[in-house]
Design an enzyme around this catalytic site. Structure first.
Site, mmCIF file in Angstrom:
data_model
loop_
_atom_site.group_PDB
_atom_site.id
_atom_site.type_symbol
_atom_site.label_atom_id
_atom_site.label_comp_id
_atom_site.label_asym_id
_atom_site.label_seq_id
_atom_site.Cartn_x
_atom_site.Cartn_y
_atom_site.Cartn_z
ATOM 1 N N LEU A 29 0.821 -1.220 0.000
ATOM 2 C CA LEU A 29 0.000 0.000 0.000
ATOM 3 C C LEU A 29 0.850 1.264 0.000
ATOM 4 O O LEU A 29 1.941 1.305 0.559
ATOM 5 C CB LEU A 29 -0.929 -0.006 1.225
ATOM 6 C CG LEU A 29 -1.885 -1.197 1.314
ATOM 7 C CD1 LEU A 29 -2.759 -1.080 2.565
ATOM 8 C CD2 LEU A 29 -2.763 -1.310 0.064
ATOM 9 N N HIS A 33 -3.427 4.315 -2.496
ATOM 10 C CA HIS A 33 -4.445 3.399 -1.959
ATOM 11 C C HIS A 33 -5.220 4.068 -0.812
ATOM 12 O O HIS A 33 -6.438 3.966 -0.725
ATOM 13 C CB HIS A 33 -3.788 2.133 -1.405
ATOM 14 C CG HIS A 33 -3.122 1.265 -2.434
ATOM 15 N ND1 HIS A 33 -1.760 1.097 -2.495
ATOM 16 C CD2 HIS A 33 -3.629 0.501 -3.425
ATOM 17 C CE1 HIS A 33 -1.457 0.259 -3.468
ATOM 18 N NE2 HIS A 33 -2.565 -0.118 -4.057
ATOM 19 N N GLN A 150 -9.237 -0.639 -16.256
ATOM 20 C CA GLN A 150 -9.850 -1.471 -15.204
ATOM 21 C C GLN A 150 -11.119 -0.800 -14.659
ATOM 22 O O GLN A 150 -12.162 -1.444 -14.485
ATOM 23 C CB GLN A 150 -8.833 -1.678 -14.084
ATOM 24 C CG GLN A 150 -9.389 -2.291 -12.826
ATOM 25 C CD GLN A 150 -8.295 -2.588 -11.814
ATOM 26 O OE1 GLN A 150 -7.600 -3.580 -11.947
ATOM 27 N NE2 GLN A 150 -8.139 -1.750 -10.807
ATOM 28 N N SER A 183 2.577 0.514 -6.733
ATOM 29 C CA SER A 183 3.352 -0.465 -5.953
ATOM 30 C C SER A 183 4.577 -0.917 -6.741
ATOM 31 O O SER A 183 5.567 -1.351 -6.170
ATOM 32 C CB SER A 183 2.492 -1.683 -5.626
ATOM 33 O OG SER A 183 1.304 -1.274 -4.974
HETATM 34 P P1 AMP Z 1 -3.635 -2.318 -6.846
HETATM 35 O O1 AMP Z 1 -3.188 -2.633 -5.468
HETATM 36 O O2 AMP Z 1 -2.525 -1.912 -7.764
HETATM 37 O O3 AMP Z 1 -4.523 -3.392 -7.436
HETATM 38 O O4 AMP Z 1 -4.555 -1.024 -6.721
HETATM 39 C C1 AMP Z 1 -5.675 -1.007 -5.886
HETATM 40 C C2 AMP Z 1 -6.492 0.208 -6.175
HETATM 41 O O5 AMP Z 1 -5.708 1.378 -5.929
HETATM 42 C C3 AMP Z 1 -6.956 0.293 -7.639
HETATM 43 O O6 AMP Z 1 -8.281 0.785 -7.668
HETATM 44 C C4 AMP Z 1 -5.976 1.276 -8.232
HETATM 45 O O7 AMP Z 1 -6.491 1.955 -9.356
HETATM 46 C C5 AMP Z 1 -5.783 2.221 -7.062
HETATM 47 N N1 AMP Z 1 -4.537 2.982 -7.207
HETATM 48 C C6 AMP Z 1 -3.303 2.496 -7.472
HETATM 49 N N2 AMP Z 1 -2.421 3.502 -7.595
HETATM 50 C C7 AMP Z 1 -3.109 4.658 -7.408
HETATM 51 C C8 AMP Z 1 -2.767 6.057 -7.423
HETATM 52 N N3 AMP Z 1 -1.525 6.453 -7.667
HETATM 53 N N4 AMP Z 1 -3.744 6.958 -7.194
HETATM 54 C C9 AMP Z 1 -5.029 6.553 -6.961
HETATM 55 N N5 AMP Z 1 -5.417 5.255 -6.941
HETATM 56 C C10 AMP Z 1 -4.470 4.322 -7.162
#
Ligand code: AMP
Length: 285
Positions: A29, A33, A150, A183
């Site tokens: 995270l 997130h 997505q 991440s």
């Molecule tokens: P992930 O852990 O990569 O599957 O991401 C989980 C959620 O966090 C998804 O809805 C992503 O689009 C969102 N997310 C990831 N990076 C960012 C960011 N830099 N800004 C806003 N939301 C993000």
């Protein structure tokens, strides 16, 4: 904060909560997130985060096994963000052995952008998110615009299968230099990170051109490609696409309209980076 490590444990804990905003994640995270948790809190009184590195959305040569899993740090971040309930299932909780294969598909949304470059990825995302929605039963589900394709696909999933919840799109959080938080950024060396900054530079340039009245997608794509391709030749890159699309259908467009988006995917070394931005013509501001 309650941490549930199985479906029955989660269901039991969820039964004691009211209106829920849900943030599905794969962990590792970062502030991006947590911004989703904050947005969720504006919609519902309580919040749940799932942390699950979903095997069905990784291709055979992708980074499933080396994807970072700093569970203790993730739980501490959830706790400090005021999350009420964390769902931390194991692979066999969500995918018991010997279940028949299932596949959710949106051909028109899967056949563009990341779809052909990550075969099976969005089917895996739809599968796990549909399962999580049924387990978590949230009133709101928060997804980042960072993963724009997505977000468009999951919005279609909720509409098409009538999930009784509202998708909340959340703005992309960036580091001060402009790089979208991810991440996977931790894989980048300092020179690779500097090279990756051309992505946000290209997107901001396209956005500025549109704000000044440019409507031609061809001009915008050419400008973005120029910015992306200049840079230290010692850092290997693979520009996978720089595209201008309709924000709902994700199909390429010739001219900017009210719902348009620029999207880029580029590998820097072995790390695949994606980012995107809204293109808002002056008349619709
Ligand atoms: P992930 O852990 O990569 O599957 O991401 C989980 C959620 O966090 C998804 O809805 C992503 O689009 C969102 N997310 C990831 N990076 C960012 C960011 N830099 N800004 C806003 N939301 C993000």
């Amino acid at each position: 904060m309650i941490v549930a490590r199985s479906i029955p444990e989660f269901r039991k804990a969820r039964a004691s909560l009211g209106d829920l905003a849900f943030v599905p994640t794969m962990g590792a995270l970062h502030a991006g997130h947590l911004s989703l948790v904050d947005v969720g809190r504006r919609h519902a009184t309580q919040s749940a985060v799932s942390i699950f590195v979903n095997p069905t959305q990784f291709g055979p040569h992708e980074d499933f096994h080396k994807y970072p899993r700093p569970i203790e740090a993730d739980l501490a971040m959830c706790e400090s963000a005021g999350v009420d309930l964390v769902f931390l299932p194991g692979v066999e909780d969500l995918y018991p052995p010997n279940e028949p294969a299932i596949r959710i598909e949106f051909p028109s949304l899967f056949s563009v952008l990341d779809g052909p470059r990550r075969p099976g990825h969005f089917a895996g995302v739809c599968q796990v998110v549909a399962k999580l929605f049924n387990i978590v039963q949230p009133q709101f589900a928060c997804f980042g615009e960072k993963d724009f394709q997505q977000l468009a696909i999951l919005s279609a999933l909720v509409r098409s299968l009538d999930f009784p919840l509202t998708i909340v799109p959340c703005p992309t959080l960036r580091d001060p230099d402009g790089l979208a938080m991810s991440s996977r950024n931790r894989y980048l060396s300092a020179p690779q990170r500097a090279r990756g900054l051309s992505i946000s530079r290209a997107l901001f340039s396209a956005q500025n051109l549109v704000a000044q009245g440019e409507r031609s997608a061809e001009v915008l794509v050419r400008t973005m490609r120029q910015i992306l391709l200049e840079g230290d030749p010692a850092i290997p890159i693979d520009l996978q696409y720089a595209a201008v699309v309709n924000a709902v259908t994700l199909q390429s467009i010739d001219a900017i309209a009210t719902e348009s988006r620029a999207l880029i995917a580029m590998k820097v070394g072995e790390t695949r980076l994606i980012d995107n931005i809204a293109l808002i013509p002056p008349a619709s501001r």
